[in-house]
Design a protein around this motif. Structure first.
Motif, PDB file in Angstrom:
ATOM      1  N   PHE A  62       0.859  -1.181   0.000  1.00 49.41           N
ATOM      2  CA  PHE A  62       0.000   0.000   0.000  1.00 49.41           C
ATOM      3  C   PHE A  62       0.896   1.232   0.000  1.00 49.41           C
ATOM      4  O   PHE A  62       1.857   1.302   0.765  1.00 49.41           O
ATOM      5  CB  PHE A  62      -0.905   0.034   1.242  1.00 49.41           C
ATOM      6  CG  PHE A  62      -1.739   1.278   1.310  1.00 49.41           C
ATOM      7  CD1 PHE A  62      -2.925   1.371   0.610  1.00 49.41           C
ATOM      8  CD2 PHE A  62      -1.325   2.372   2.060  1.00 49.41           C
ATOM      9  CE1 PHE A  62      -3.690   2.531   0.657  1.00 49.41           C
ATOM     10  CE2 PHE A  62      -2.073   3.531   2.119  1.00 49.41           C
ATOM     11  CZ  PHE A  62      -3.269   3.602   1.414  1.00 49.41           C
ATOM     12  N   GLU A  63       0.587   2.181  -0.874  1.00 53.47           N
ATOM     13  CA  GLU A  63       1.319   3.447  -0.908  1.00 53.47           C
ATOM     14  C   GLU A  63       0.326   4.588  -1.022  1.00 53.47           C
ATOM     15  O   GLU A  63      -0.611   4.523  -1.811  1.00 53.47           O
ATOM     16  CB  GLU A  63       2.268   3.509  -2.112  1.00 53.47           C
ATOM     17  CG  GLU A  63       3.508   2.668  -1.987  1.00 53.47           C
ATOM     18  CD  GLU A  63       4.482   2.949  -3.116  1.00 53.47           C
ATOM     19  OE1 GLU A  63       4.660   4.137  -3.479  1.00 53.47           O
ATOM     20  OE2 GLU A  63       5.056   1.980  -3.635  1.00 53.47           O
ATOM     21  N   GLY A  98       5.823   3.980 -13.752  1.00 52.20           N
ATOM     22  CA  GLY A  98       7.092   3.466 -13.232  1.00 52.20           C
ATOM     23  C   GLY A  98       6.881   2.363 -12.212  1.00 52.20           C
ATOM     24  O   GLY A  98       7.612   1.371 -12.200  1.00 52.20           O
ATOM     25  N   PHE A  99       5.872   2.527 -11.355  1.00 45.34           N
ATOM     26  CA  PHE A  99       5.551   1.501 -10.358  1.00 45.34           C
ATOM     27  C   PHE A  99       5.200   0.192 -11.058  1.00 45.34           C
ATOM     28  O   PHE A  99       5.703  -0.876 -10.691  1.00 45.34           O
ATOM     29  CB  PHE A  99       4.381   1.960  -9.479  1.00 45.34           C
ATOM     30  CG  PHE A  99       4.000   0.960  -8.430  1.00 45.34           C
ATOM     31  CD1 PHE A  99       4.546   1.035  -7.165  1.00 45.34           C
ATOM     32  CD2 PHE A  99       3.092  -0.056  -8.705  1.00 45.34           C
ATOM     33  CE1 PHE A  99       4.210   0.106  -6.191  1.00 45.34           C
ATOM     34  CE2 PHE A  99       2.750  -0.993  -7.747  1.00 45.34           C
ATOM     35  CZ  PHE A  99       3.309  -0.911  -6.492  1.00 45.34           C
ATOM     36  N   ALA A 100       4.335   0.264 -12.061  1.00 43.85           N
ATOM     37  CA  ALA A 100       3.928  -0.935 -12.794  1.00 43.85           C
ATOM     38  C   ALA A 100       5.119  -1.583 -13.497  1.00 43.85           C
ATOM     39  O   ALA A 100       5.255  -2.812 -13.501  1.00 43.85           O
ATOM     40  CB  ALA A 100       2.834  -0.587 -13.800  1.00 43.85           C
ATOM     41  N   LEU A 148      -2.456   1.834  -4.592  1.00 48.49           N
ATOM     42  CA  LEU A 148      -1.864   3.171  -4.541  1.00 48.49           C
ATOM     43  C   LEU A 148      -3.004   4.155  -4.306  1.00 48.49           C
ATOM     44  O   LEU A 148      -3.927   4.239  -5.122  1.00 48.49           O
ATOM     45  CB  LEU A 148      -1.144   3.504  -5.849  1.00 48.49           C
ATOM     46  CG  LEU A 148      -0.085   2.512  -6.328  1.00 48.49           C
ATOM     47  CD1 LEU A 148       0.480   2.954  -7.677  1.00 48.49           C
ATOM     48  CD2 LEU A 148       1.013   2.365  -5.312  1.00 48.49           C
ATOM     49  N   ARG A 149      -2.952   4.872  -3.203  1.00 50.99           N
ATOM     50  CA  ARG A 149      -3.986   5.873  -2.940  1.00 50.99           C
ATOM     51  C   ARG A 149      -3.626   7.136  -3.699  1.00 50.99           C
ATOM     52  O   ARG A 149      -2.631   7.796  -3.405  1.00 50.99           O
ATOM     53  CB  ARG A 149      -4.103   6.149  -1.448  1.00 50.99           C
ATOM     54  CG  ARG A 149      -5.268   7.065  -1.148  1.00 50.99           C
ATOM     55  CD  ARG A 149      -5.578   7.145   0.311  1.00 50.99           C
ATOM     56  NE  ARG A 149      -6.811   7.914   0.485  1.00 50.99           N
ATOM     57  CZ  ARG A 149      -7.302   8.244   1.651  1.00 50.99           C
ATOM     58  NH1 ARG A 149      -6.678   7.866   2.752  1.00 50.99           N
ATOM     59  NH2 ARG A 149      -8.415   8.938   1.728  1.00 50.99           N
ATOM     60  N   GLU A 201      -8.411  11.527  -2.415  1.00 51.09           N
ATOM     61  CA  GLU A 201      -9.210  11.323  -1.202  1.00 51.09           C
ATOM     62  C   GLU A 201     -10.116  10.111  -1.333  1.00 51.09           C
ATOM     63  O   GLU A 201     -10.327   9.378  -0.375  1.00 51.09           O
ATOM     64  CB  GLU A 201     -10.027  12.580  -0.877  1.00 51.09           C
ATOM     65  CG  GLU A 201      -9.167  13.744  -0.431  1.00 51.09           C
ATOM     66  CD  GLU A 201      -8.237  13.398   0.725  1.00 51.09           C
ATOM     67  OE1 GLU A 201      -8.707  12.816   1.722  1.00 51.09           O
ATOM     68  OE2 GLU A 201      -7.028  13.701   0.621  1.00 51.09           O
ATOM     69  N   GLU A 202     -10.676   9.896  -2.516  1.00 56.92           N
ATOM     70  CA  GLU A 202     -11.558   8.754  -2.734  1.00 56.92           C
ATOM     71  C   GLU A 202     -11.178   7.988  -3.998  1.00 56.92           C
ATOM     72  O   GLU A 202     -12.030   7.338  -4.614  1.00 56.92           O
ATOM     73  CB  GLU A 202     -13.012   9.218  -2.814  1.00 56.92           C
ATOM     74  CG  GLU A 202     -13.520   9.789  -1.510  1.00 56.92           C
ATOM     75  CD  GLU A 202     -15.005  10.084  -1.543  1.00 56.92           C
ATOM     76  OE1 GLU A 202     -15.718   9.554  -2.419  1.00 56.92           O
ATOM     77  OE2 GLU A 202     -15.455  10.857  -0.689  1.00 56.92           O
ATOM     78  N   SER A 203      -9.910   8.043  -4.379  1.00 55.58           N
ATOM     79  CA  SER A 203      -9.487   7.320  -5.579  1.00 55.58           C
ATOM     80  C   SER A 203      -8.226   6.514  -5.287  1.00 55.58           C
ATOM     81  O   SER A 203      -7.366   6.936  -4.516  1.00 55.58           O
ATOM     82  CB  SER A 203      -9.253   8.284  -6.749  1.00 55.58           C
ATOM     83  OG  SER A 203      -8.221   9.191  -6.444  1.00 55.58           O
ATOM     84  N   TYR A 204      -8.147   5.356  -5.902  1.00 53.21           N
ATOM     85  CA  TYR A 204      -7.051   4.419  -5.701  1.00 53.21           C
ATOM     86  C   TYR A 204      -6.694   3.796  -7.044  1.00 53.21           C
ATOM     87  O   TYR A 204      -7.524   3.707  -7.939  1.00 53.21           O
ATOM     88  CB  TYR A 204      -7.455   3.305  -4.726  1.00 53.21           C
ATOM     89  CG  TYR A 204      -7.811   3.802  -3.355  1.00 53.21           C
ATOM     90  CD1 TYR A 204      -6.870   3.770  -2.325  1.00 53.21           C
ATOM     91  CD2 TYR A 204      -9.074   4.309  -3.076  1.00 53.21           C
ATOM     92  CE1 TYR A 204      -7.196   4.224  -1.054  1.00 53.21           C
ATOM     93  CE2 TYR A 204      -9.398   4.775  -1.814  1.00 53.21           C
ATOM     94  CZ  TYR A 204      -8.461   4.721  -0.815  1.00 53.21           C
ATOM     95  OH  TYR A 204      -8.775   5.181   0.443  1.00 53.21           O
ATOM     96  N   ARG A 205      -5.464   3.347  -7.143  1.00 54.99           N
ATOM     97  CA  ARG A 205      -5.038   2.552  -8.306  1.00 54.99           C
ATOM     98  C   ARG A 205      -4.718   1.173  -7.766  1.00 54.99           C
ATOM     99  O   ARG A 205      -3.959   1.012  -6.824  1.00 54.99           O
ATOM    100  CB  ARG A 205      -3.815   3.178  -8.963  1.00 54.99           C
ATOM    101  CG  ARG A 205      -3.286   2.429 -10.171  1.00 54.99           C
ATOM    102  CD  ARG A 205      -4.285   2.343 -11.303  1.00 54.99           C
ATOM    103  NE  ARG A 205      -4.652   3.624 -11.860  1.00 54.99           N
ATOM    104  CZ  ARG A 205      -4.235   4.083 -13.022  1.00 54.99           C
ATOM    105  NH1 ARG A 205      -3.427   3.370 -13.761  1.00 54.99           N
ATOM    106  NH2 ARG A 205      -4.627   5.258 -13.437  1.00 54.99           N
TER     107      ARG A 205
END
Length: 113
Positions: A21-22, A38-40, A61-62, A65-69
Motif C-alpha cells: 500500500f502506498e 514506473g511503479f507498474a 496506490l492511494r 481522497e476517494e481514488s485508488y489505483r
C-alpha cells in the motif's frame, strides 16, 4: 529437477499473496501518471520466484481522497485467460457487494486435489 529424477509438483495448503500500500496523494497530477507507470514497470520487472516468494502481489496506490489505483500482479502459471475472467469477475462482484453493504455471493469451490 524433481524427486528421484521424476517431476514433482508441490501444492501449498496456505500461500500468502504479497500486499503493498502506498499513499501517493502528495504527488502533483503531472507526476502521478509517470509514478504509476514506473511503479507498474518495476513491479513487472520484479517477477516471481517459485522457490521462495509469493506468486501473486496486490498493490493499492492511494491517488486521491476517494481514488485508488489497484495493481494485481501474478505469475501466468497461476491463471490463464479462461480462469482470469472468472476470478476478476468474482473480485469485482465481491467489491461491489461490500460497497452495497451486502454479503458477496460466491460459488462453492472445488478443492484442487
Amino acid at each position: 529437477s524433481g524427486w528421484n529424477e521424476q517431476p514433482l509438483q508441490v501444492v501449498y495448503r496456505h500461500k500468502a499473496a504479497g500486499f503493498r500500500f502506498e499513499d501517493v496523494r502528495s504527488l502533483e497530477q503531472g507526476e502521478l501518471g509517470a509514478y504509476i507507470a514506473g511503479f507498474a514497470k518495476r513491479d513487472k520487472a520484479e517477477g516471481f520466484d517459485f522457490s521462495s516468494g509469493e506468486l501473486m502481489r496486490v498493490s493499492v496506490l492511494r491517488t486521491g481522497e476517494e481514488s485508488y489505483r489497484f495493481v494485481w500482479s501474478f505469475h501466468h502459471i497461476l491463471m490463464d485467460g479462461w480462469c482470469l475472467f472468472l476470478i476478476v469477475g468474482e473480485a469485482f462482484n465481491t467489491y461491489f457487494a461490500i460497497l452495497e453493504d451486502r454479503k458477496p455471493e460466491l460459488v462453492p469451490v472445488t478443492p484442487y486435489s
